[in-house]
Design a protein around this motif. Structure first.
Motif, mmCIF file in Angstrom:
data_model
loop_
_atom_site.group_PDB
_atom_site.id
_atom_site.type_symbol
_atom_site.label_atom_id
_atom_site.label_comp_id
_atom_site.label_asym_id
_atom_site.label_seq_id
_atom_site.Cartn_x
_atom_site.Cartn_y
_atom_site.Cartn_z
ATOM 1 N N ALA A 409 36.123 43.345 35.447
ATOM 2 C CA ALA A 409 35.966 42.261 36.414
ATOM 3 C C ALA A 409 34.785 42.477 37.347
ATOM 4 C CB ALA A 409 37.255 42.105 37.219
ATOM 5 N N VAL A 410 34.390 43.718 37.581
ATOM 6 C CA VAL A 410 33.336 43.989 38.567
ATOM 7 C C VAL A 410 32.023 44.423 37.921
ATOM 8 C CG1 VAL A 410 35.032 44.581 40.327
ATOM 9 C CG2 VAL A 410 34.098 46.393 38.875
ATOM 10 N N PRO A 555 25.567 37.288 27.605
ATOM 11 C CA PRO A 555 24.754 36.617 28.624
ATOM 12 C C PRO A 555 25.635 35.844 29.604
ATOM 13 C CG PRO A 555 24.764 35.343 26.607
ATOM 14 C CD PRO A 555 25.485 36.624 26.286
ATOM 15 N N ALA A 556 25.110 35.599 30.784
ATOM 16 C CA ALA A 556 25.811 34.768 31.752
ATOM 17 C C ALA A 556 25.933 33.360 31.189
ATOM 18 C CB ALA A 556 25.065 34.754 33.082
ATOM 19 N N ALA A 557 27.132 32.794 31.276
ATOM 20 C CA ALA A 557 27.363 31.435 30.783
ATOM 21 C C ALA A 557 27.924 30.536 31.869
ATOM 22 C CB ALA A 557 28.321 31.469 29.591
ATOM 23 N N ASP A 558 28.878 31.060 32.639
ATOM 24 C CA ASP A 558 29.504 30.298 33.721
ATOM 25 C C ASP A 558 30.266 31.299 34.577
ATOM 26 O OD1 ASP A 558 31.641 28.708 35.142
ATOM 27 O OD2 ASP A 558 30.648 27.075 34.092
ATOM 28 N N PRO A 559 30.137 31.207 35.905
ATOM 29 C CA PRO A 559 30.862 32.163 36.774
ATOM 30 C C PRO A 559 32.362 32.173 36.534
ATOM 31 C CG PRO A 559 29.243 30.926 38.043
ATOM 32 C CD PRO A 559 29.285 30.292 36.682
ATOM 33 N N LEU A 560 32.912 31.079 36.017
ATOM 34 C CA LEU A 560 34.347 31.022 35.765
ATOM 35 C C LEU A 560 34.788 31.985 34.672
ATOM 36 C CD1 LEU A 560 34.840 27.147 35.857
ATOM 37 C CD2 LEU A 560 35.719 28.778 37.535
ATOM 38 N N VAL A 561 33.887 32.284 33.729
ATOM 39 C CA VAL A 561 34.292 33.086 32.574
ATOM 40 C C VAL A 561 33.395 34.291 32.330
ATOM 41 C CG1 VAL A 561 35.368 31.111 31.425
ATOM 42 C CG2 VAL A 561 32.969 31.634 30.973
ATOM 43 N N ARG A 584 39.256 32.815 24.104
ATOM 44 C CA ARG A 584 38.216 33.809 23.838
ATOM 45 C C ARG A 584 37.075 33.183 23.031
ATOM 46 N NH1 ARG A 584 39.182 39.440 20.556
ATOM 47 N NH2 ARG A 584 40.384 38.107 19.152
ATOM 48 N N GLN A 585 37.417 32.448 22.002
ATOM 49 C CA GLN A 585 36.399 31.870 21.129
ATOM 50 C C GLN A 585 35.604 30.772 21.831
ATOM 51 O OE1 GLN A 585 39.040 30.814 17.969
ATOM 52 N NE2 GLN A 585 39.191 32.920 17.187
ATOM 53 N N ARG A 586 36.253 30.027 22.713
ATOM 54 C CA ARG A 586 35.512 29.030 23.502
ATOM 55 C C ARG A 586 34.465 29.717 24.369
ATOM 56 N NH1 ARG A 586 40.700 26.474 23.082
ATOM 57 N NH2 ARG A 586 40.384 24.366 22.225
ATOM 58 N N ILE A 587 34.825 30.846 24.932
ATOM 59 C CA ILE A 587 33.876 31.592 25.772
ATOM 60 C C ILE A 587 32.759 32.184 24.923
ATOM 61 C CG2 ILE A 587 33.634 33.611 27.277
ATOM 62 C CD1 ILE A 587 36.517 33.008 28.260
ATOM 63 N N VAL A 588 33.098 32.702 23.759
ATOM 64 C CA VAL A 588 32.090 33.258 22.853
ATOM 65 C C VAL A 588 31.016 32.212 22.540
ATOM 66 C CG1 VAL A 588 31.698 34.030 20.473
ATOM 67 C CG2 VAL A 588 33.555 35.021 21.803
ATOM 68 N N ILE A 589 31.446 31.010 22.208
ATOM 69 C CA ILE A 589 30.472 29.973 21.846
ATOM 70 C C ILE A 589 29.686 29.503 23.062
ATOM 71 C CG2 ILE A 589 30.165 27.689 20.807
ATOM 72 C CD1 ILE A 589 30.996 29.946 18.872
ATOM 73 N N ARG A 590 30.332 29.396 24.212
ATOM 74 C CA ARG A 590 29.586 29.015 25.424
ATOM 75 C C ARG A 590 28.509 30.063 25.730
ATOM 76 N NH1 ARG A 590 28.538 24.399 26.445
ATOM 77 N NH2 ARG A 590 27.614 25.181 28.371
ATOM 78 N N LEU A 644 36.944 26.136 32.790
ATOM 79 C CA LEU A 644 35.618 26.006 32.178
ATOM 80 C C LEU A 644 35.491 24.673 31.457
ATOM 81 C CD1 LEU A 644 32.878 27.204 31.065
ATOM 82 C CD2 LEU A 644 34.236 28.007 29.115
ATOM 83 N N ILE A 645 36.496 24.334 30.658
ATOM 84 C CA ILE A 645 36.435 23.111 29.865
ATOM 85 C C ILE A 645 36.451 21.876 30.767
ATOM 86 C CG2 ILE A 645 37.585 21.765 28.076
ATOM 87 C CD1 ILE A 645 36.180 24.371 27.140
ATOM 88 N N ARG A 646 37.267 21.897 31.795
ATOM 89 C CA ARG A 646 37.264 20.758 32.722
ATOM 90 C C ARG A 646 35.903 20.599 33.394
ATOM 91 N NH1 ARG A 646 42.775 22.100 33.030
ATOM 92 N NH2 ARG A 646 42.345 23.947 34.294
#
Length: 980
Positions: A409-410, A555-561, A584-590, A644-646
């Protein structure tokens, strides 16, 4: 580093040999064509989005498969193996993909197990259990719980990892030690070898046929065992190595523990990480689960004191002893609920979490007393005592289990988290900890933390690691070289104690084991898999730099994830896991989209890939996400991928391509009475048409309308309720028989779902939710207060879930103001009959209101307010219970089930059904999500009389896919209760 002779892998096109890209592509095309004769095309996955998503595991490596095959049974698996063997294409098996060392990755063919591999059979009153590889470990223990038993392995990921991975990695865990791991508790296996042959060791007929067809393999295993026993030095080295936890390399102890080839084969399969064959089922001898538990968190001033205590506890009646160094404790000391003392411990302090269990309370007391006596005289930082309090006990284990994600997390953006697990001889544990710490400091890994299973000398070390900056790969290599030398050579320990060898430690297997043992391992691989096609480069490799290649970008994609460590713990509860993508897979693709979008000079292929990923993500990632938030309940760092999706839906709504979406949302919010009235009108029209044309034709008309409209028309189902009665507010506004309220007043906010949806034709109770609620509150002596303008009120979730945040916030604010007024500034409790809406209103009120509101959903209303004034007589009924996602997130699951058990003689809770996937209106707009999430429900609840839940829309989907009538739990309570 030298290697013993190994099969030459360069002839395999998929392994980077001499074949051209065109030849490789042609080989996979031919494979797909051949497999399509036996497996439907939708389960032969080769598009760039899903191969990347499905090919990712919990390790810090990335390989993208050329083909992902979802096999449903052994016959299909055999076809895949035979066709791949013909073409010399490597194959890797994947269960949950929670492996940490890269053992579930491939750039060739990935065989992915789905829900069809979840067979389980409890045998002999729980003394044994037969499990298919897709069964989640915790599920096996749920099946065994009524018998007071459990499986021996207890990895920390047991709520997510599957039996196939547990057995293939010989995973152990907190209480397992070396006595109860898969190797020690396996009784029988059903395995499929590289040539497609199936062996069931529990079947005499199968064994006889296998001895006839594969006598050469069994004879070779017996020759190897005989040669080991004839070499006293090697035999003793193997025995010594397995005094410790050890998953480095193959289970060579099979060659000294057994002489019969069949038993050797069975035990070599354990810990083989899919490199020798596929475990189609395993029968375990189970162990006793002692129900009475206590724990103590004991703080010692230094590692020496902690290790002296550990040595004394080795022969004491303890279930587990977990060691945590000061850096580990510091990583969680500021987390909510942590003991204050964590922040005041001295710099050298070390904690031991001591767990004691017993079959009954008296036995537990005796064992606690004995442990306290054993530890007497060893200096501690403060006095300590055991706790049997369930919440305190859970807190202690939360500290221990939170260490790995706390580092994740950190960590800095772009870095990964590496966790490795080594084992020292316990008599040298303190010395080994000191030496390991010095290695970390020398290489600049000051953030590393140490923790682990002290009784086994098993330590996990966790640290953040970047690979992007110059010199980082070399620094990591230098660290691992020194760790391998220290643990494997100087201390005679295990480089991999319980996480499996994988890719990360494969280059060091020979260093730990020596030339002769390593050559023996290659001989085993050759005997089982002469073409080296099963998960090559895992466990054994000729590439000394394998652990430094194919490193995963983060890489950084969104602070939420961005904190996601891709562990996969979220996947088991995701309703879309068998339909599209998991969290997990949604985050991988983002992340991949973010990486490609950030390239300064992308080439044509990269631009094309980015366009494809964005296009396919619209359905795979966004449309099929239920946004239920259950992923956050399983995530070690609390990530809600639904957020993230919202957010992405919000960006899409605000984009230039959809200029009217926001305007429509605002109009709907401002004219909400007209919207709900219109929805009731549509339901009346559909109900009338259904009465004319019948169910079969109505379904056909609905499907045709959806097809013509491009799925814009909502799906009709036979479980669709009729519209709520036009005059329901009349009886809502009046008490049902009492002119006074002897027990008080309750503000009642009926959700828009219950204001729109009435009763379905097949519903068991002919009353609407509002009628049930009012009857029950009246019976308990409470009078209802309605918020002003209730018809126009909405919690905002219908807008928020679609990313229409502004409209959603406006409706939430409007509702909050009305509830503050109706409750007299928070003096009266506020009841909402739909759990998700209550959770949404509660979240908004907690964040935006200065006054405190008491908001309750149906279960809370009954248990906290009504039950003292009711007498319950359980109905003679077998009732299915579905606890909604919002209730789970609010911590109400156990209370929900307990209430149902008070009101019905039998209660069934389908353990493998989490979110129903209806997700507001997605059951109408994306019905395949609801269908996928509830697959198997009908069989589980077949003997039930009806079902209960606490969300009207969820009940529609549950009724459709179960064959039962699902209605509000309020109706069940009302029918089972009478006034006191």
């Amino acid at each position: 580093m030298t290697s013993a002779a190994a099969p030459d892998s360069t002839a395999h096109p998929a392994m980077g040999g001499h074949a051209s890209p065109q030849a490789r592509a042609a080989a996979y095309d031919a494979l797909r064509e051949a497999l399509a004769q036996h497996i439907p095309g939708e389960r032969l996955i080769h598009d760039p989005l899903r191969t990347l998503a499905y090919g990712t595991d919990a390790s810090f490596y990335r390989l993208v498969p050329q083909l992902v095959v979802r096999v449903h049974d052994e016959q299909e698996l055999g076809h895949v193996l035979r066709e791949c063997r013909v073409r010399k294409l490597p194959v890797t098996f994947r269960a949950a993909g929670t492996s940490l060392s890269g053992q579930a990755l491939t750039d060739s063919v990935l065989i992915q197990l789905g829900g069809e591999w979840r067979g389980a059979q409890v045998l002999e009153q729980g003394s044994r259990i037969c499990l298919q590889p897709g069964v989640i470990g915790a599920r096996a223990n749920q099946l065994l719980a009524p018998f007071g038993r459990k499986i021996g392995p207890d990895p920390a990921s047991i709520n997510s990892c599957m039996i196939g991975g547990i057995a293939a990695n010989n995973a152990s865990g907190m209480c397992c030690g070396t006595a109860h791991n898969s190797y020690r508790t396996v009784e029988d296996l059903r395995v499929i070898l590289a040539d497609g042959t199936c062996l069931d060791t529990a079947s005499p007929e199968s064994v006889q046929a296998f001895r006839a067809s594969h006598g050469g393999l069994l004879a070779e295993l017996e020759r190897m065992a005989a040669s080991v026993r004839a070499d006293p030095e090697l035999a003793e080295r193997i025995r010594h190595k397995y005094r410790l936890k050890n998953t480095t390399g193959y289970s060579l102890n099979a060659l000294v523990d057994y002489a019969d080839g069949l038993e050797i084969l069975k035990h070599l399969m354990i810990g083989s990480e899919g490199t020798l064959g596929f475990i189609a089922s395993i029968t375990y001898r189970t162990v006793i689960e002692e129900p009475h538990k206590a724990a103590a968190l004991v703080y010692y001033p230094n590692i020496d004191a902690a290790c002296r205590a550990t040595m004394l506890l080795k022969t004491a009646p303890v279930a587990a002893v977990e060691l945590m160094d000061r850096a580990a404790l510091r990583s969680v000391e500021d987390a909510p609920g942590m003991p204050d003392v964590l922040r005041t411990l001295p710099e050298e302090a070390v904690a031991l979490l001591v767990d004691v269990r017993g079959a009954h309370h008296q036995e537990l007391e005796v064992r606690m007393t004995e442990v306290a006596r054993v530890l007497e005289g060893i200096e501690t930082c403060e006095s300590w005592a055991f706790t049997q309090d369930a919440q305190r006990y859970a807190l202690y284990w939360k500290i221990r289990k939170g260490l790995f994600p706390a580092v994740g997390a950190v960590r800095d953006l772009g870095t990964t988290v590496i966790i490795e697990d080594v084992a020292f001889p316990i008599e040298r544990l303190a010395e080994g900890v000191g030496a390991l710490t010095e290695v970390f400091q020398r290489h600049g890994y000051s953030q590393a933390i140490l923790f682990g299973h002290a009784l086994e000398g098993n330590l996990h070390f966790v640290f953040p690691q970047g690979f992007e900056r110059e010199g980082e790969v070399a620094r990591y290599q230098a660290l691992m070289d020194d760790v391998a030398q220290l643990v494997g050579q100087e201390y005679g320990g295990s480089l991999k104690a319980e996480h499996g060898t994988g890719r990360n430690m494969a280059p060091y297997v020979e260093l730990e084991w020596g030339k002769d043992a390593y050559a023996l391992m290659w001989r085993i691989k050759e005997a089982f898999d002469p073409d080296n096609l099963l998960n090559p480069e895992v466990i054994l490799t000729r590439n000394p730099r394998l652990h430094l290649e194919n490193l995963k970008p983060l890489p950084a994609a969104d602070p939420l994830v961005d904190r996601c460590i891709e562990c996969g713990f979220c996947e088991s509860v995701c309703p879309s896991k068998n339909l599209s993508l998991t969290p997990r897979q949604r985050i991988v693709i983002r992340r991949e989209i973010a990486r490609l979008a950030a390239l300064e000079a992308p080439d044509d292929a990269q631009r094309d890939q980015l366009a494809v990923l964005r296009k396919e993500y619209a359905y795979q990632g966004m449309e099929t996400c239920a946004g239920d938030g259950l992923c956050a309940t399983q995530c070690p760092v609390g990530i809600n991928t639904g957020d993230l999706i919202r957010g992405l839906r919000h960006e899409e709504n605000a984009g230039a391509d959809h200029p009217g979406k926001m305007k429509v949302a605002h109009w709907a919010g401002e004219h909400f009475i007209r919207v709900t009235s219109g929805m009731r009108g549509v339901l009346r029209l559909a109900d009338g048409l259904h009465g004319v044309v019948g169910t079969r034709n109505m379904r056909r008309l609905s499907q045709a309308a959806r097809k013509v409209s491009g799925d814009r028309v909502q799906q009709w189902t036979p479980s669709m309720p009729a519209a709520a009665a036009r005059d329901y507010l009349k009886h809502l506004a009046q008490p049902l028989g009492r002119s006074a309220a002897p027990n008080g007043h309750v503000v009642y906010f009926p959700s828009c779902a219950t204001r729109v949806f009435g009763v379905a034709a097949d519903d068991r109770d002919p009353r609407s939710v509002t009628e049930m609620a009012l009857a029950l509150m009246d019976k308990a002596g409470f009078e209802v207060v309605l918020p002003k303008g209730v018809e126009a009120l909405c919690c905002g979730m219908a807008f928020q879930s679609k990313g229409q945040f502004e409209a959603g916030d406006a409706k939430a604010a409007e509702l909050a103001a009305a509830l503050v007024e109706a409750s007299d500034g928070g003096r009266l409790p506020i009841f909402c009959d739909t759990s998700p809406c209550l959770a949404q209103a509660q979240a908004y009120a907690g964040e935006h209101l200065e006054v405190s509101l008491t908001l309750v959903e149906p279960v809370q209303l009954v248990l906290d307010y009504l039950l003292p004034y009711l007498s319950i007589t359980p109905l003679k009924a077998r009732v299915a219970v579905h606890v909604t996602c919002s209730s789970v997130r609010m911590g109400l699951a156990e209370r929900f089930v307990a209430l149902a058990r008070q009101c019905a003689s039998e209660v069934v809770v389908p353990e493998e059904i989490s979110c129903c996937g209806f997700a507001g209106d997605k059951g109408f707009s994306t019905p395949e999500l609801n269908a996928s999430a509830l697959k198997g429900l009908k069989e589980v609840v077949a003997d039930c009389d009806y079902g209960v839940s606490n969300s009207r829309t969820c009940e529609i989907g549950l009724s459709e896919h179960s064959g039962l009538s699902y209605q509000s739990i309020l109706g069940l309570v009302d029918r089972a209760s009478a006034p006191r």
